[in-house]
Design a protein around this motif. Sequence first.
Motif: not given
Length: 577
Positions: A363, A366, A507, A550-551
Amino acid sequence: MASDDIAQLADALSKTHVGDGELSYKDLGLKLDNAESVEELVREIEQYQGLRALCLEGNTLGVDAARVIAKALENKDLLQRCYWSDMFTGRLRSEIPTALKSLGSALMSAGARLTELDLSDNAFGPDGVKGIEQLLKSPSCHTLRELKLNNCGMGIGGGKILAEALIECHRQSSALGAPLKLRVFIAGRNRLENEGARALAKAFQLMGSLEEVHMPQNGINYAGVMALASAMRHNPELRVLNFNDNTFTKKGTLAMAQALKHLRNVQVINFGDCLVRSEGAIALAAVLREGLPILKELNLSFGEITEAAALVVAQAVLDKPHMEKMDLNGNCLGEEGCEALREAMENMDKGDMLASLSDDEGEPEDEDEEDDDDHENSGDDDDASDDCNEDNEEDGDIVKENGIMRKDDSPEKPQCPAEIMSFLSCPSAEKLLQLGETRTNLQQQVNPSDPQGAADVLLKIASLYSGDPETKTAVLETIDAMLKKLLSGSALQSYCFLSTLLVLMGLLKGEGKMKKVSLVPGQLLCLEHAVQQEYFAQHHASLLHTFTSKNSEALKSCSSAGERLNSALEKKCHNQH
């Protein structure tokens, strides 16, 4: 020549393949320096009646030897295919152009009409292209169907020379009533970069006959990709498109998606290691949904695509009956994302189609990162919103100046009345109600070709949602009118708008300078209302739901409204119309 050398040569030549009009010395490792060293080879060429193909691949050819071989080719007027890859190993780079000129002159003197020329794996650089320049312009190449120049180190200069030669060949052949119709072009690993790509794009667009284009690993970024995309749409018979390991980013991918809309015969797309990213993947999913009816293979590996975007692509291939392989390896799905993708493919009975995910990058972090394309050709294209323009002109003039849209080519925005401008600059429920019937002018301020502007206006108006019946009605009516317009066009336009909306809502991580808004419940409640309307298609709801589900963290500040939106999206997704 020493007797043992002659014996070695004789032994090698005894392995020569003869048949079907072809004389092949492939991979014999012959060191051909002078006239004496090619004496036997030349004799075989001279004695071969009806020679149609000559393979010298995997040997090493010097200037003097090339001259003697060329002399033998001067009366081989039936020669059509020259397999001359990897035939200058160990030679000085300065020798190669002279050798190529000798061979090319012989073909022209013979009046040969080539259909295939393979000079791959000869590191001859720009000067080597000069060595074949006259041949490529000559009548001997008017009939050329396949040109293979893989791994030749042509560089920008060589790319430009090659492009001009092809354009001149097309001009001369057209004047004779039989224009050049090149079908296969291979030029990977040549450091063509943007300038070389733009030059070749002009030739490709002019010919319009390409069926396969392979240009991997050329250091091309979005500016060159946009030029190539514009050229590709003028080649309707394209079957294979391989731009692996160049740098598309969002702008290049959207340009390619726009081109792919026009191409109905594409079977193989290789955009692996092209930094397609999630927004680009969504755009390609839109094209998959509406076009590419006979696609067999799609490679979007190593493109920094996230789980949700990968799932959108997976959903888009569901109705592709000829699809055999989809490669999403090396992206940013994470362990759970890889499992979700495998499960989604299995549920669609497409599990065998999915390539290995063993090299997934995990992943994404951020933290904000600067985008590659913010630093490349920064003056080329400042407004990412232009990337989703529909083609309103037959010749693709939307992409101009070798692939870059000029500011004055952008879609003209409608005149904005003063009261509308005042409202948009500082929106309030009071101002919205004061607009009265002129609220219909707000619909004109959103353009599907400007997804960022449209999403921004939509979210501003949606933020005014409240429990007051009059305000609520005014907001929802305006939102309905806008979304009806924004979602009624092509899938590519609507997906571009929705992906931009997702970026602004936090998102989806986007490229460029878009700043996400601080979400308020009213914006999510407006979307909850919208997805229940007839104009909001099931596949649009599916796209949004993939990201909202998913978010969920991004919707945490509006948890109740977020739950209502997710519930509405889920219901829409399971009630296909």
